[in-house]
Design an enzyme around this catalytic site. Structure first.
Site, PDB file in Angstrom:
ATOM      1  N   MET A 228      14.980 -17.944  13.803  1.00  0.00           N
ATOM      2  CA  MET A 228      14.149 -18.595  14.716  1.00  0.00           C
ATOM      3  C   MET A 228      13.563 -19.827  14.181  1.00  0.00           C
ATOM      4  SD  MET A 228      12.597 -17.865  17.463  1.00  0.00           S
ATOM      5  CE  MET A 228      12.126 -16.354  18.087  1.00  0.00           C
TER       6      MET A 228
ATOM      7  N   PHE B 141      -8.619  -6.705 -17.549  1.00  0.00           N
ATOM      8  CA  PHE B 141      -7.480  -6.764 -17.229  1.00  0.00           C
ATOM      9  C   PHE B 141      -6.967  -5.838 -16.132  1.00  0.00           C
ATOM     10  CE2 PHE B 141      -3.302  -4.120 -17.627  1.00  0.00           C
ATOM     11  CZ  PHE B 141      -2.493  -5.119 -17.686  1.00  0.00           C
ATOM     12  N   GLN B 142      -6.209  -6.488 -14.959  1.00  0.00           N
ATOM     13  CA  GLN B 142      -5.916  -5.968 -13.961  1.00  0.00           C
ATOM     14  C   GLN B 142      -7.172  -5.858 -13.037  1.00  0.00           C
ATOM     15  OE1 GLN B 142      -3.010  -2.720 -14.350  1.00  0.00           O
ATOM     16  NE2 GLN B 142      -1.413  -4.098 -14.137  1.00  0.00           N
TER      17      GLN B 142
ATOM     18  N   GLU C 207       4.542  -2.205  -3.811  1.00  0.00           N
ATOM     19  CA  GLU C 207       3.218  -1.867  -2.957  1.00  0.00           C
ATOM     20  C   GLU C 207       3.545  -2.288  -1.433  1.00  0.00           C
ATOM     21  OE1 GLU C 207       3.105  -3.167  -5.908  1.00  0.00           O
ATOM     22  OE2 GLU C 207       1.789  -1.737  -7.241  1.00  0.00           O
TER      23      GLU C 207
ATOM     24  N   LYS D 286     -12.050   3.225 -11.955  1.00  0.00           N
ATOM     25  CA  LYS D 286     -11.502   4.100 -12.539  1.00  0.00           C
ATOM     26  C   LYS D 286     -12.173   5.412 -13.283  1.00  0.00           C
ATOM     27  CE  LYS D 286      -7.818   4.855 -16.240  1.00  0.00           C
ATOM     28  NZ  LYS D 286      -7.174   4.171 -17.242  1.00  0.00           N
TER      29      LYS D 286
END
Lengths: 580, 163
Positions: free
Chosen positions: A492, A133-134, A71, A183
């Site tokens: 750096m 869930f999730q 993602e 959903k």
């Protein structure tokens, strides 16, 4: 070869098809709404909570969907697409971990005012708040790093919300807007009716400036003996580069462009002084400190530009032109505030702005500084110097490529040694300084400009933060030229540890990195390596001759530092110049 | 210059999460919230928040500008720059054996507060007024033993036609 982007399909016929009032699912409403907003390309990753949306995308060809491998790759690609095209970038991810993987990319876009619409799925409305869930409260998590956000509770609101989101993302001070769709909302059926005009009572960005302030500015230009323009990313975002060019040539005021402003003004121009700030030019930093009139156009006085605030531009009358009133006076007290869209402001200024007639000596001084204090480094025939690599890229491409970077030494060398002449050809994470940004952002930029040369310049550290996206370059034949400036160290950080932490090199050794050539080949991307100038020229020529993506591992000198450097707590004219 | 107290009213869309947006903005930008109250406004769909904050004039200017950046914020008014009426409600449950009650009632009366509940050995006092008055009555009731205390924070309005 060019990237495979879809044909532009926004014909009246298709538009009619999309606009037809029909009972369709929330997911189909989403897709049609995106099409109505002119979306041609989205980047995403499916998961449980967005399955209805992905089901609606099955066989769907009216816009292109790029499946990334993470993602984070998707959101940085959407960001790169937006920065390169000027359009709104779109990214889709699922709920929970899918959504939280977007956080870095959303913050990156927020800090640099990049227009994006981020679509996340969420668990069904009946499950929200149950630690399902999730499930993650992504609107809550991202509230501080979005311009605005929505949790859609009713499918009826979806067309309006999407329309508002695009409007908010792309107007005023641009930024990312998040739409979280449960959903059941993406499954619910509803009569689709395209939304009307956006009506947001609390959102009226002021684009037209106060005329009296412009008159004050014009008087100040006429009186100034040491005027300087400090131009930032806002010039590019508002499409004001031509108006800026006219402003500079009319007034003959020298101009410095910030990191995000590179490309807003042609680097070859005699009045351009280079980038200011921590790793900026001697000329820009001394010019800021000695100026008597500093005209900030679409920059935000970031601390990497100002150095120690107390002591910044001590002799200057400060003018600040910005669309975001909250930026004016935030860091630097302003004498002439001008709230408005940079392009509108400059177009109103151009007919009335006088030439800076008292500044001849100043222009001569600046020209002298430019001659005596250019960027410089000690070249070598034995080892490859990173600055030389960038110079080679610049020369062979004539400064015409779109260049993206991560953050770190390679970013600063690219900013110093690549000479940008056009807007939207420099894509870098300025505000957040995000490692792992550059490569996926280059993929997005290439999707926006299939026919342009896109070079992704990375460090060996940042390359390993999103290297999995090599897969989508190979599969989609996205011909990004991937440059790894490989010094086997977090450069750096090493530089700071050397100069500020007394050579205590704590945890910066990147030995154990993969063989980048083999890594590229493992994904089906051509890999090349160069360890000296001859190999470097040869490898780059081969890369340019190769259609499709190529990764080149430039093995460079390990201990090289970025100079000049202003250490924290110093004013910007107190610069370490290096020993070149 | 961080000690100045400012009272600001923020008219917002009555949306879920709007309080979080406003309070979160104060938190992440390092602005102080001394009290915050939210409730319906005169217009359906809009709520009014009254926030008491401390900071210099520059801080206050940033607070106002940053609040305006929130899409759900419609109007920000600096009440304390104008003549205003500010009120707070406190409920104070004070230990009150029957023998102590007359004394406590004396305090309550002086402050034009009222007793809204009496238990076997306690009384609940309701006091409305500006923050100073509430502070004062709490001070005076302390010696009797305060068992529980709750304050609403300030709500405020500009006087009459002052604009």
């Amino acid at each position: 070869m060019s990237a495979q982007t879809p044909e532009v399909r926004s014909t009246e016929q298709l538009r009619e098809k999309w606009m037809k009032p029909e009972v369709i699912s929330g997911s189909e409403i989403l897709l049609r709404s995106l099409l109505l907003e002119g979306v041609e390309c989205v980047f995403g990753y499916p998961g449980g909570a967005v399955l209805y949306i992905y089901d609606a995308m099955y066989g769907f060809e009216d816009f292109k969907h790029v499946l990334t491998r993470h993602e984070q790759g998707a959101i940085h690609a959407a960001d790169g697409y937006a920065r390169a095209s000027g359009k709104v970038g779109v990214c889709i991810a699922t709920s929970g971990p899918g959504a939280t993987n977007l956080v870095t990319g959303i913050a990156t876009a927020y800090m640099d005012s990049v227009p994006m619409v981020v679509i996340t799925g969420n668990v069904a409305t009946s499950l929200i708040g149950t630690d399902a869930f999730q499930e993650a409260d992504i609107t809550g998590i991202t509230m501080p790093i979005t311009k605005h956000s929505y949790l859609v509770r009713d499918v009826k609101d979806l067309p309006r919300i999407i329309h508002e989101a695009f409007h908010i993302a792309s107007t005023g001070r641009k930024g990312p807007v998040l739409i979280d769709i449960p959903k059941d909302v993406s499954a619910a059926k509803e009569l689709f009716q395209p939304p009307g005009d956006v009506q947001l009572r609390g959102y009226n960005p002021r684009t037209v400036p106060n005329r009296l302030q412009l008159d004050k500015l014009c008087r100040a230009i006429g009186e100034a003996e040491r005027p300087l323009i400090l131009a930032g990313g806002g010039v590019i975002y508002s499409g004001a580069h031509e108006a800026l060019y006219e402003f500079v040539t009319r007034t003959q005021i020298p101009i410095t462009t910030t990191l995000l402003g590179l490309g807003a003004f042609p680097s070859g121009h005699e009045l351009w002084t280079g980038m200011p700030g921590m790793h900026g030019t001697y000329t820009s930093n001394h010019a800021i400190q000695q100026s008597d009139l500093l005209i900030n156009i679409g920059a935000r006085f970031d601390d990497r530009v100002t150095g120690k605030l107390d002591g910044f531009a001590p002799h200057a009358k400060i003018v600040h032109i910005d669309i975001d009133p909250a930026e004016i006076g935030k860091n630097v007290p302003t004498d002439i505030p001008v709230v408005g869209d940079v392009k509108t402001v400059l177009e109103m200024l151009n007919p009335i702005a006088p030439a800076a007639a008292k500044a001849d000596a100043w222009r001569a001084q600046i020209s002298e500084w430019k001659g005596t204090h250019p960027f410089k480094y000690q070249d070598s025939e034995e080892v490859l110097k990173p600055q030389w690599v960038i110079e080679m890229l610049n020369e062979t491409t004539n400064g015409e490529a779109i260049v993206s970077t991560d953050v770190g030494q390679h970013q600063m060398w690219a900013a110093q040694y690549y000479k940008f002449n056009q807007p939207r050809s420099w894509i870098t994470s300025g505000g957040l300084g995000t490692m792992g940004f550059g490569f996926p952002a280059a993929i997005g930029a290439q999707m926006a400009h299939p026919d342009r040369l896109v070079i992704s310049i990375n460090g060996d550290g940042g390359m390993q933060m999103c290297s999995q996206e090599l897969a989508i370059c190979a599969i989609n034949k996205i011909p990004v030229k991937i440059v790894v400036i490989n010094n086997q160290v977090l450069g750096m950080v090493r530089q700071w540890q050397e100069l500020i932490y007394d050579n205590r090199y704590s945890h910066i050794d990147l030995s154990g990195s993969p063989d980048f050539v083999k890594l590229a080949e493992a994904y089906g991307v051509k890999g090349l390596r160069a360890t000296n100038k001859e190999e470097a020229r040869k490898a780059w020529a081969e890369a340019m001759d190769t259609p499709g993506p190529v990764l080149i591992d430039f093995v460079v000198a390990k201990g090289e530092n970025v100079y000049p450097m202003v250490t924290q707590g110093s004013t910007i004219d107190q610069m370490l110049m290096g020993d070149a | 210059m961080s000690g100045f107290k400012h009272t600001i009213a923020v008219l917002v869309n009555d949306q879920p999460g709007v309080l979080q947006r406003v309070a979160g903005l104060f938190g992440r930008r390092g602005f102080n919230i001394e009290s915050i109250t939210v409730g319906q406004s005169e217009e359906v769909g809009l709520s009014r928040m009254v926030i008491v904050t401390t900071g210099s004039d520059t801080t206050l200017e940033q607070i106002e500008k940053q609040l305006y950046k929130l899409i759900d914020v419609i109007k920000v008014i600096n009440l304390s720059s104008k003549p205003m009426v500010a009120r707070e409600l406190a409920l104070i449950k004070v230990k009150a054996e029957p023998s102590a009650r007359p004394e406590i009632l004396g305090v309550v009366e002086t402050f034009r507060a009222s007793v809204v509940d009496i238990g076997a050995n306690s009384m609940m006092v309701q006091s409305v007024g500006d923050t100073g008055k509430i502070d004062a009555i709490i001070e005076l009731l302390k010696p009797y033993g305060i068992q529980e205390l709750t304050r609403t924070g300030v709500t405020a309005m500009i006087r009459g036609n002052a604009q």
